[in-house]
Design an enzyme around this catalytic site. Structure first.
Site, mmCIF file in Angstrom:
data_model
loop_
_atom_site.group_PDB
_atom_site.id
_atom_site.type_symbol
_atom_site.label_atom_id
_atom_site.label_comp_id
_atom_site.label_asym_id
_atom_site.label_seq_id
_atom_site.Cartn_x
_atom_site.Cartn_y
_atom_site.Cartn_z
ATOM 1 N N HIS A 121 14.547 16.782 15.103
ATOM 2 C CA HIS A 121 13.290 16.016 15.098
ATOM 3 C C HIS A 121 13.091 15.394 16.481
ATOM 4 O O HIS A 121 13.864 14.519 16.887
ATOM 5 C CB HIS A 121 13.333 14.918 14.031
ATOM 6 C CG HIS A 121 13.337 15.436 12.637
ATOM 7 N ND1 HIS A 121 12.206 15.936 12.041
ATOM 8 C CD2 HIS A 121 14.332 15.560 11.737
ATOM 9 C CE1 HIS A 121 12.507 16.334 10.810
ATOM 10 N NE2 HIS A 121 13.791 16.112 10.600
ATOM 11 N N LEU A 383 -5.725 -27.652 11.220
ATOM 12 C CA LEU A 383 -6.724 -26.668 10.772
ATOM 13 C C LEU A 383 -6.567 -26.320 9.303
ATOM 14 O O LEU A 383 -7.517 -25.871 8.657
ATOM 15 C CB LEU A 383 -6.590 -25.388 11.609
ATOM 16 C CG LEU A 383 -6.812 -25.533 13.116
ATOM 17 C CD1 LEU A 383 -6.483 -24.234 13.828
ATOM 18 C CD2 LEU A 383 -8.249 -25.960 13.407
ATOM 19 N N GLY A 386 -0.900 -22.956 5.491
ATOM 20 C CA GLY A 386 -0.722 -21.591 5.010
ATOM 21 C C GLY A 386 0.575 -21.435 4.258
ATOM 22 O O GLY A 386 1.212 -22.419 3.876
ATOM 23 N N ASP A 496 -0.296 -7.407 3.033
ATOM 24 C CA ASP A 496 -1.010 -8.486 2.329
ATOM 25 C C ASP A 496 -2.440 -8.584 2.859
ATOM 26 O O ASP A 496 -2.923 -9.664 3.189
ATOM 27 C CB ASP A 496 -0.258 -9.816 2.525
ATOM 28 C CG ASP A 496 -0.729 -10.898 1.541
ATOM 29 O OD1 ASP A 496 -1.515 -10.568 0.626
ATOM 30 O OD2 ASP A 496 -0.322 -12.055 1.700
#
Length: 637
Positions: A121, A383, A386, A496
């Site tokens: 390969h 801000l 998360g 995600d």
């Protein structure tokens, strides 16, 4: 050591990546080749900190690795492979010369081995497949004939110094006689580039660049950074996306050319500028073709016309617009129509190019700078919060606005993430949120990224519900498809993808964020399909049943994201619990067509939701289908 060393050098070894989801790992090792084995050590060999050893009689193949555009996240950019038993060891040399010597010597030592492969390969095994042939079995037979006595170009390797008598390779052909073809090699020409944007060097190693000026490329360090020389002879590093080759047929050097601007965004920019004869040249939906978009106030409140740049048949080809005034180059055509309407609704009076005023992000603040000193960061307003912790607006060295994510202790697998931070930084595209660097020398660690003024896409569309046209929503999907196409081409999986993980800047450009981050989450509820946090409603059957991720699982998620966009922020399967969604999707149920989505747009979503991953389109195909929908109104001629 039991034998005399033939070669000894510090190289970089890539880990075997025993788990498909684990990040790649690159470590400096001192490699030592003897007549019987290839060993590698941590630190100095005489200290005996040996980390591994390969008996040469087990080796079946040694060859350079064709890179194929893969980003190499270490300073050594010249890979070669040693195949033994059922394992492929990837080693990275600091130069082509070093790699050639290692391959040459290893081939010499294994040439009498009984189990040499017939085929090998030539490219990497990466993300569950061979990049050269696409086979998904790591032990699949090779796809290119292996030549033990030469490299993959079939040119014989040079003889080993002082050992020419042992070589079975044929002698090189005699040099051509003076005056014969090929007797004198042309001196390599310097590559000259033109700066598209100003760049202020952040470090002493950088070279400050001024838009419109010419620079000579000294070295292409990697895909994102070049070493360049200015007209005064000063050298330094510059971002590769700030310059373009100086060539007569390269449109990027002209102010009127807008790369990657679709029909909807062209119309938006021209109307916002509102100037008679405002125009831009952009890529058409057909590859290699171009369109002139032109604004005029002569009709009503102003109209925009789109004209294909047509080509004549035969050679040499010539170009023309509405009437057959022929030109040898596109710049010559544009220059003519600046002074003559000649069938257009107006002369091309005023080039409109918003991209020309907004410099793109760079992959890190400087070449090979990924660790950021936290003392250089200024923290400003919060801000939001998360998965990993609090996100704040900040500045780097009081100049560059950035978003700073403080990683909450225990929220992520930090050690694994840091190993791959360099890889993620090297991913650079106008439709990806750029990771600039990390602060890892203290707790909490910080991730420093591009700041996106208008925040999360999900909130952006929910707060502006009722103000979007279907064309606006399609442009949003187009931005995301382009970013995902780049990730796909670089063999990087998001895992995600959803509207909550895309961000919007103050120019209303949508960019993909948090790519690859899901694998570092330490949260049983998030990583288990039984928990409320797991993104089941964005996941295909092979993910919630077998945790099998691929670019095609990202394609499924993109279909759900398109549905989010065209419902202006509704929750998919909003009346169903996760376990109900698993059953529904497994039985063939799919989300309904949103009112703002045409049957053609809904068809793209449905293609993304094919049950078998191999039946789903690639992001390149999706991006093209969306482009076709955007251009579907046709062109004026």
């Amino acid at each position: 050591m039991s034998s005399t060393a033939i070669l000894e050098e510090t190289l970089i070894k890539r880990s075997q990546q025993k788990k498909r989801t684990s990040p790649l790992n690159y470590k400096e090792r001192v490699f030592v080749l003897t007549k019987t084995r290839l060993s590698y050590y941590e630190g100095r060999p005489e200290k005996k900190f040996r980390k591994g050893c390969i008996e040469l009689q087990r080796v079946k193949c040694v060859e350079i690795v064709k890179n194929g555009g893969v980003v190499i996240p270490c300073q050594n950019k010249y890979p070669f492979q040693v195949v033994y038993d059922s394992t492929t060891l990837y080693i990275f040399a600091p130069s082509n010369e070093s790699r050639t010597v290692w391959v040459q010597n290893l081939k010499e030592e294994i040439r009498n081995n009984p189990h040499i492969v017939a085929k090998f390969h030539p490219q990497f095994w990466q993300e569950g497949g061979w990049l050269c042939c696409g086979q998904a079995d790591k032990l699949a037979p090779g796809c290119e004939e292996y030549n033990l006595f030469g490299d993959i170009t079939r040119k014989p390797l040079p003889p080993i110094p002082g050992d020419e008598s042992k070589s079975r390779r044929p002698p090189p052909p005699p040099p051509p006689e003076q005056g014969a073809p090929g007797a004198q090699e042309a001196e390599p020409q310097e590559e000259v580039v033109i700066a598209l944007y100003d760049f202020e060097g952040a470090e002493s190693q950088d070279l400050t660049v001024r838009r419109g000026e010419e620079y000579v490329i000294v070295e292409k360090c990697d895909v994102n950074w070049y070493k360049a020389r200015n007209k005064y002879g000063k050298e330094g590093y510059i971002p590769s996306n700030y310059v373009t080759p100086k060539q007569p047929d390269n449109l990027e050097q002209f102010v009127w050319y807008c790369k990657n601007v679709n029909r909807n965004k062209a119309e938006e920019q021209l109307r916002n500028e509102g100037k008679e004869g405002g125009f831009m040249v952009r890529d058409s939906s057909s590859a290699g073709a171009y369109t002139v978009s032109l604004f005029t106030k002569s009709v009503g409140d102003g109209v925009i016309r789109h004209y294909h740049i047509k080509e004549t048949a035969g050679s040499p080809k010539q170009f023309y617009l509405a009437e057959k005034h022929l030109f040898n180059t596109i710049p010559a055509l544009i220059e003519y129509h600046k002074h003559n309407a000649a069938g257009l609704v107006s002369r091309l009076r005023y080039p409109v190019n918003k991209q020309n005023r907004e410099a793109p992000t760079t992959a890190g603040f400087s070449y090979d700078k990924w660790e950021i000193n936290p003392s250089e960061l200024t923290f400003m307003k919060e801000l939001g919060s998360g998965q990993f912790g609090v996100v704040r607006l900040g500045k780097w060295r009081a100049l560059h606005k950035v978003a700073i994510k403080a990683v909450r202790e225990g929220a992520m697998s930090e050690e694994d993430f840091i190993e791959e931070a360099k890889v993620m930084m090297s991913l650079s595209h106008p439709k990806l949120v750029q990771l600039y660097g990390v602060c890892t020398q203290q707790k909490p660690i910080y991730l420093v990224t591009e700041f996106m003024e208008l925040g999360c896409l999900l909130n952006y569309i929910r707060q502006r519900r009722g103000t979007f046209s279907p064309q606006n929503l399609l442009s949003i999907c187009h931005d995301i498809s382009q970013g995902m196409q780049y990730l796909e081409e670089n063999h990087f999986i998001h895992r995600d993808l959803a509207a909550r993980n895309c961000l919007v800047n103050d120019s209303h450009v949508v960019k993909v964020s948090d790519f690859g981050m899901a694998r570092y989450v330490i949260d049983d509820q998030y990583t288990s399909s039984s928990g409320a946090k797991f993104p089941v409603k964005w996941s295909p059957p092979e993910v919630f049943n077998f945790c099998k991720y691929s670019s095609k699982s990202d394609v499924w998620s993109f279909g759900v994201l398109m549905w989010e966009v065209f419902t202006e922020g509704k929750m998919p399967f909003e009346k169903n619990l996760n376990h109900e969604v698993v059953n529904m999707v497994t039985q063939g149920y799919r989300l309904y067509r949103p009112k703002m989505a045409t049957p053609q747009i809904y068809e793209i979503m449905q293609l993304c939701w094919q049950e078998r991953p191999e039946e789903r389109p690639s992001f390149a195909q999706i991006s093209l289908k969306i482009t076709d929908e955007i251009e579907a109104d046709g062109l004026n001629s």
